[in-house]
Design an enzyme around this catalytic site. Structure first.
Site, PDB file in Angstrom:
ATOM      1  N   CYS A 168       3.563  -6.954   3.868  1.00 34.21           N
ATOM      2  CA  CYS A 168       3.934  -8.447   3.544  1.00 34.21           C
ATOM      3  C   CYS A 168       4.196  -9.039   4.735  1.00 34.21           C
ATOM      4  CB  CYS A 168       5.255  -8.397   2.560  1.00 34.21           C
ATOM      5  SG  CYS A 168       5.088  -7.067   1.427  1.00 34.21           S
ATOM      6  N   GLN A 223       9.059   3.748  -3.262  1.00 33.05           N
ATOM      7  CA  GLN A 223       8.283   4.614  -2.006  1.00 33.05           C
ATOM      8  C   GLN A 223       9.182   6.022  -2.329  1.00 33.05           C
ATOM      9  OE1 GLN A 223       6.260   4.308  -0.484  1.00 33.05           O
ATOM     10  NE2 GLN A 223       5.961   2.075  -0.201  1.00 33.05           N
TER      11      GLN A 223
END
Ligand SMILES: *Cc1c(COP(=O)(O)O)cnc(C)c1O
Length: 411
Positions: free
Chosen positions: A337, A191
């Site tokens: 997730c 990220q």
């Protein structure tokens, strides 16, 4: 039978989960699905040479973007695989080659699921793992890091930017602590890539994981940066045909490599402008939310955060209900997730955010294709949805009657 997957008009703000493949990237990939279908490892003919050349160029674009040597880039199927190759690779080297009797790994309590799952497996196999806490802003407790390192510690794995709150960890200082004790430093930089400049050499990072589909490239490819000097002792968990310095065997997915390379080339060119644009959209969003929605609060530290990811709590309403109420706006409460489980975010829990605020949190991911109009649509609809939900919320009534929620026992 033909399918039409066209979705119509949506505002997409779930970019930490994935991004659209930039059309320029897709275009670059197409010939490698068609006429240029060679195996990059075939040394005897033109098809192989063309594929190999394309992979070399892609690898160079990735390395240039990161400011590292192209020989330090190992292609993987994504950041999940890169994380596992790194962590297991180091641990397995110590288990099977160095025969270290007790192995210790240090990570943080706010890592991506792929790191935690790998560490939990290693714990079952007898490896000791320390999960460093974070403060209320999401920053890893650095003083504790130095204290936890022992002569059994073989690896420190701490992410650069968190995927739920966008907080940037002080990689430089973590790297200094690791270097002082001679411990390998791995960072999941998925990220951070394309969002901030990382000094790979200055921060002592020996291993780093990244993913193409978070930076407008195709899904199914990523890379592990493996520093060449000083050499990182890693046992391959994917030996195969000796490809990728013997660390990751298997035929390279040439079109995906090409796409990933092009995504990096575009990002490195557009980085300064894009950062400015996304910062201003992020400020517009934050000002609108904090100015118009009572009790709204940013989770995590504003001053050390990437503008691409912002996580807000809207106390007394459920984040999931907010998202469902915002038709045609694509958002998530946290990581993709864990969104199938209704477990509260482990990241916000680690930051000691109050339970009722965790349940009310929503993540906003701004990206290359976000427009000011997208933000205005959110700012127009969000206060209406929250006011409506609060109107139906017994918690909101209790709050207005002055109930102290820290005194309430939650079921
Ligand atoms: C998305 C993400 C991953 C997983 O990347 P894949 O390429 O999808 O395996 C790992 N770490 C972080 C921080 C992520 O945001």
């Amino acid at each position: 039978m033909s399918h039409n997957y066209s979705l119509g008009k949506y505002v997409y703000l779930d970019s930490p989960a994935t991004t659209q493949c930039d059309p320029r990237v897709t275009e670059k990939m197409v010939p490698f699905f068609q006429e240029l279908y060679g195996n990059a490892h075939s040394k005897n003919h033109a098809y192989g040479w063309a594929a190999e050349e394309a992979v070399d160029i892609a690898r160079m674009h990735i390395a240039d973007f990161l400011g590292v040597d192209d020989r330090e880039i190992i292609f993987t199927s994504g950041a999940t695989e890169a994380n596992i190759i790194a962590i297991r690779g180091i641990v397995d080297y110590h288990r099977y080659k160095a025969k270290t009797p007790q192995i210790h790994v240090i990570t943080s309590s706010i890592e991506h699921k792929s790191i935690h799952a790998c560490c939990e497996q290693l714990e079952e196999e007898g490896v000791r793992v320390t999960y460093l806490p974070v403060d209320k802003n999401g920053l890893v407790a650095l003083d504790q890091l130095a204290n936890e390192i022992t002569n059994q510690t073989v690896l420190v794995s701490i992410m650069a930017v968190n995927n739920e709150i966008g907080v940037i960890q002080p990689l430089q200082r973590i790297g200094e602590i690791c270097a002082k004790s001679g411990v390998v430093f791995h960072s999941d930089v998925t990220q951070a890539v394309g969002k901030l400049k990382i000094d790979f050499n200055g921060s002592n990072i020996s291993l780093a994981s990244l993913s193409s589909h978070k930076i407008y490239g195709p899904k199914g490819i990523g890379a592990l940066f493996v520093k060449r000097r000083p050499v990182v002792r890693l046992r391959s968990i994917f030996p195969g045909g000796g490809q990728e310095r013997g660390i990751r065997g298997g035929t390279l997915p040439v079109p995906l490599c090409v796409g990933f390379g092009e995504a990096c080339r575009i990002s490195s060119q557009e980085f300064p402008d894009e950062f400015q644009r996304i910062s201003s959209l992020s400020e517009r969003l934050a000002a609108g939310i904090l100015g118009n929605i009572p009790l709204a609060k940013l989770n995590g530290e504003k001053i050390s955060k990437v503008p691409h990811i912002s996580n807000f709590a809207f106390p007394y309403v459920e984040g999931e209900s907010i998202i469902m109420g915002l038709e045609n706006i694509c958002l998530s409460t946290g990581s993709a997730c864990s969104s199938t489980s209704l477990n509260p975010s482990h990241v916000l829990q680690a930051m000691a955010v109050d339970e009722y605020a965790i349940q009310s949190s929503v993540r906003f991911g701004i990206h290359r294709f976000t427009t000011p109009e997208d933000i205005d649509i959110v700012l127009e609809k969000l206060p209406v949805v929250i006011e409506k939900l609060r109107g139906m919320s017994p918690l909101w009534d209790m709050y207005q009657e002055g109930v102290d929620f820290n005194e309430v026992k939650w079921m």
